[in-house]
Motif scaffolding. Structure first.
Motif: not given
Length: 1005
Positions: A175, A860, A917-918, A950, A953, A955, A985-987
């Motif tokens: 992060d 990421g 993967r991010d 960042t 996330m 997942r 995959g988003q925050l």
């Protein structure tokens, strides 16, 4: 029930390489190096290349004369012992134009050689000509030195470990937090070492925050002469480590007295971004400090002092990026607030709004150097630091950290005595360090809303008290004889460590969603410790011998051996007789106390061109690591005195644990396997260094690291065979219950012995394979463009599931028996970051303006697509280790898989570990300074001017449908009610560094 076998042994070719290395080099070859001093030599020739004798050569540091020598008949001078740092050399001879060469760097363990050219010039001569000298490094030392702009600018934190942001060799944190990276050689920073003035220092941290980079405020950049990073200490004197070594040399004074104060200030309302500061907090940050130094009795001694104080405030984004889950109200914060007030009138506003993170504290350090005659020198330093952090970033926790507080203190001191003869050097070092970290949190238990990916309350990792005290002593003797340089010595390091914490001691509530929170239906967990937590005393002893053989002036062979042993406590807690009677397994075994590990190391340094501008280096070795002190402490604490409470269904939030109404399941135990061994690493490196001219250097390097005997965790109290499977083929070890978006096992249904909770077994079955290749281009000039550019490509694989999670249960394999006969655990590491790029550029011309920029880009972090944290789909006791099954029959999965290649490629199967993967992460910092006269400058810094968002996330590829319910099909398989997660995959929570503009004032050169 049994432990897993030891991991794969070293491949035959590695064993053969080590054997050959020992046979070829252990008896005679290896170059002597030093942890604390370097050497300097110079050759002076005329315009025709002929050597000039009797040239007066003056070594200068910070504009003051340091040492003066006269060249011999071959035009040479040599200083065998020189403090690392940046120097200039002035060469003067009657009838020649005097020249001065700047930016001459001396590093520990290597000879810096300078070639100077003088031109005949008749008198009068009224000026000194600046000359770009040919500077070469001779010896076997490699690594990256963080000098100049890397070490001085872009210092939001004064901590020396923050230099990692400008280097690609160290993997930055997931992060983008400040500190000594998030990893090195594919392993967490706990495996890396910090060496200051040849003395190993503490890198004390919270053991439950494995993803957090380590910081050491006691060592500020202002007090450093030089900082370098080594992926592998090829010299046997370097401490054994499976990670990297950060080697620092503290600054010393000189003949000219100086006092350089500085002041910096910034405001969140100046240059900040709305997304970083949605609450429009007008936070103010300020920092001030000084450096001072001078001579004592002419050139007999020198003193140096630095101190600083910082108050840094950083506003944060909204705590929850995710708006709502299916079927939930639009106002997530409002719904949580309303439900909380209905149950106990709890005010939870601090966790539902942006907070402000603050760092407040300071450090001071002083050093004295004294020359005892012509051959002996003594140097002593002492440093202290004290700071607090309010509402710090707690990494993987879904809360915003409100109400959390860190109170920390560090102390470090060291003394070194160096004496030299005509052909020998003796270095004696002694150091003492101590540190404390006291973590506290708010009184509200951690409360998670699984479907929304949100949480309030205190982190499960808090509270905690951690301390370490260490004593370090070493002696190194180096003897030069003809073409050989012999070195031998030993080190002693004793550490006393106390880790007083139990994950989940404040209580952990898990609700499927806000609706479940309102109806009080969910799961509860709490673990508490009774009694005093014992400290752990660990003693490391190492003996080493090395020889360096200059076969030719262009070829140096190095080889030696380091014997290292570690003494751990005589016990790891009391035996739990009830567990031993029930299981037949002993509960207080010690790690394997072998006689130690003899690690051979060998290498070479070759100058194929003969002019010193090209160097090819290679190193290979077997390195002994250390036992995980955190694991030793856990075994001492989890010996039956940790009591676990669990409950599912109707809960009494927020005081279930405090009122002791949750049923006691039994004790949790941690124990070692019978064959736990000292971790080790085989490391090999090869590098090519080409000095394009006197100021530009190109470096190409490659490395391979294989670490094994790493600790892995298994649950010895998990029932031996699954009780069911899901339609996906997922084994299930307990009776599953559903509460909206939450799935959890019924209390005790997955336990082999119901009078005990989880019983963790720690075995040496872990490994880590890391391949790296780095290209660096560096240009260092007094004026003009200076730059440092590096790119690293790496691949890391291991079998360490959940390596970065604070919850020990998340380190369990979801498939302890493998999946379809194959180990699911083997795969990309949680710290596999293939692409890392860092570039620092500075321009300083004849004008009073200096400009600089620092840009970094990285891949990421990898992750395993699964469920939201808290969902225990296989009932093994971990709510964060279950992979998703990619099935087109799951509503919305077809569209989600089409948009994510890592999902579509695994259709119809349980996903592989870390198969997604991010996104790439980038950041840009800017710096400018304006000189107002000779000794005053105004500075302006912009941090995160351009940056990638960042944080935490999302997942989860699938969610548990709160409107559906579990069922059993005709084949007896469990059918989970799943839907695709459109937010994949988003925050979930943004936590990147905020964009900040800082203005400063500096007094001095």
């Amino acid at each position: 029930m049994s432990y897993e076998p030891l991991p794969r042994r070293l491949p035959p070719w590695l064993r053969a390489t080590l054997a050959a290395s020992c046979l070829a080099f252990c008896a005679a070859p290896l170059a002597a190096q030093s942890l604390t001093v370097g050497a300097l030599s110079a050759t002076v020739v005329d315009e025709h290349g002929a050597p000039i004798r009797d040239v007066l050569v003056t070594l200068e540091r910070r504009g003051a004369a340091f040492r003066t020598l006269t060249t011999d008949h071959a035009g040479n001078v040599e200083l065998p012992v020189v403090t690392p740092g940046d120097y200039a050399i002035l060469a003067e001879q009657l009838g020649y134009q005097p020249v001065r060469a700047r930016n001459i760097t001396v590093v520990p363990g290597a000879m810096t050689h300078v070639a100077l050219h003088l031109t005949h010039r008749p008198p009068p001569i009224t000026s000194v000509e600046d000359q770009v000298a040919v500077v070469t490094m001779r010896g076997a030392t490699g690594g990256t030195s963080a000098l100049g702009v890397l070490a001085s600018d872009f210092d939001w934190r004064r901590d020396i470990t923050d230099i990692a942001r400008g280097l690609s060799q160290l993997q930055s944190s997931g992060d983008d937090r400040d500190g000594l990276a998030g990893a090195a050689t594919g392993l967490p920073p706990t495996f890396s070492h910090l060496v200051v003035d040849g003395v190993e220092e503490s890198l004390l941290r919270h053991p439950g925050q494995l993803e957090a980079p380590i910081t050491t405020p006691v060592f500020s950049r202002d007090g450093m002469q030089q900082i370098s990073v080594l992926d592998f200490g090829s010299d046997v004197e370097w401490p054994g480590t499976l990670g990297s070594i950060v080697n620092a040399q503290t600054a010393s004074g000189n003949s000219g007295t100086h006092f350089h104060p500085w002041l910096q200030a910034s405001s969140a309302s100046l240059g900040g971004a709305t997304a970083d500061n949605p609450a429009d907090s007008s936070t103010f940050s300020a920092a001030a400090g000084f450096t001072a130094g001078g001579a004592i009795k002419g050139d007999t001694g020198a003193w140096f002092v630095t101190a600083n104080y910082q108050r840094l405030a950083q506003p944060t984004a909204v705590p929850f990026e995710l708006g709502t889950a299916p079927g939930e109200p639009a106002d997530l914060a409002g719904a949580i607030r309303t439900a909380a007030l209905a149950h106990g009138s709890q005010n939870v506003n601090s966790w539902l709004a942006p907070t402000v993170r603050t760092w407040r504290g300071g450090s001071a350090m002083g050093r004295v150097d004294w020359q005892l005659g012509k051959t002996s020198n003594i140097a002593a330093r002492i440093g202290v630091a004290s700071w607090t952090e309010a509402s710090p970033d707690l990494g993987g926790d879904a809360t915003n950290g409100a109400g959390s507080l860190l109170d920390a203190h560090d102390f470090s001191s060291a003394i070194a005595y160096t004496t030299t003869g005509d052909n020998w050097v003796s270095e004696t070092r002694f150091g003492v360090h101590s540190g404390t970290r006291n973590w506290t949190g708010a009184s509200l238990a951690y409360t998670a809303f699984v479907d929304e990916g949100a949480a309030i309350g205190t982190s499960p990792t808090l509270p905690g008290d951690f301390s370490e005290t260490g004593i370090n002593a070493s002696e190194t003797f180096t003897y030069h004889s003809g073409a050989h340089t012999l070195k031998f010595g030993g080190t002693l390091l004793h550490r006393s460590v106390t880790d007083d914490w139990v994950p989940g001691s404040g209580g952990v509530y898990s609700f499927g969603d806000v609706a479940g929170f309102a109806s009080q239906q969910g799961a509860f967990y709490q673990a508490t410790h009774a009694g005093t937590v014992p400290g752990i005393g660990v003693t490391d002893i190492a003996l080493f011998a090395e020889d360096g053989w200059h076969i030719t002036p262009a070829l140096l062979l190095t080889g030696g051996i380091r014997y290292q042993m570690e003494q751990v406590p005589d016990s790891t807690g009391k035996a739990n007789i009830a567990w031993e009677n029930a299981s037949g397994l002993p509960s207080n075994l010690l790690p394997h106390l072998a006689k130690g590990l003899a690690g051979p190391r060998a290498g070479f340094a070759w100058d194929p061109s003969g002019d010193g501008r090209t160097t090819v280096r290679g190193n290979v070795g077997l390195v002994a690591g250390s036992y995980d002190v955190t694991a030793l402490s856990e075994a001492e604490e989890y010996d039956g005195d940790v009591t676990v409470r669990r409950a599912t269904g109707a809960l009494a939030w927020p005081g279930l644990g405090g009122s002791s109404t949750a049923p006691v399941v039994g004790p949790a135990i941690t124990m070692f396997a019978p064959d736990v061994r000292l971790p080790r690493a085989f490391t090999g490196e090869l590098s090519f260094v080409r000095q394009v001219n006197g100021a530009t250097t190109l470096t190409l390097s490659g490395a391979y690291h294989h670490s094994d005997y790493l600790l892995r965790r298994s649950d010895l109290n998990l029932i031996q065979d699954p009780v069911a499977t899901t339609t996906e083929g997922r084994p299930v070890w307990g009776t599953l219950q559903q509460f909206g978006g939450l799935i959890t096992p019924a209390v005790g249904s997955n336990r082999r012995f119901v009078d005990f909770d989880m019983v963790y077994g720690l075995a040496s079955t872990g490994y880590d394979d890391d391949y790296e290749a780095t290209a660096m281009l560096e240009r260092r000039l007094t004026t003009g463009f200076t730059f440092f550019v590096s790119y690293t490509y790496s691949r890391t694989t291991d079998n360490l599931v959940g390596e970065l999670s604070a919850n020990p249960a998340d380190h369990l394999s979801p498939f302890p028996g493998g999946l379809n006969g194959v180990s699911w655990d083997d795969g990309p590491s949680d710290l596999d970051i293939p692409h890392r790029f860092a570039a620092t550029l500075q321009f300083h011309g004849k004008s009073p303006i200096t400009l600089a920029a620092q840009y970094r880009l990285r891949s990421g972090l990898p992750f395993t697509p699964g469920f939201r944290a808290g969902v225990d789909a296989n009932g093994d006791g971990s709510g964060n280790n279950d992979p998703a099954f990619i099935d087109a029959s799951i509503p919305g999965m077809t569209q989600l898989a089409a948009a994510n290649g890592c999902l579509s490629s695994q259709s119809g199967q349980l996903v592989a570990r870390n198969s997604c993967r991010d996104g790439m992460v980038q950041a840009l910092d800017l710096h400018a300074s304006l000189a107002l006269g000779r000794h005053l400058a105004v500075t302006v810094d912009g941090f995160n001017v351009v940056g990638t968002a960042t944080g935490l996330m999302d997942r989860a590829a699938v969610l548990v449908d709160p409107n559906g319910s579990m069922s059993t099909n005709a084949a007896g398989q469990i059918v989970l009610p799943l839907i695709a997660n459109t937010h994949f995959g988003q925050l979930l929570s943004r936590r990147d560094g905020s964009r900040t503009l800082r203005v400063g004032l500096q007094v001095g050169n």
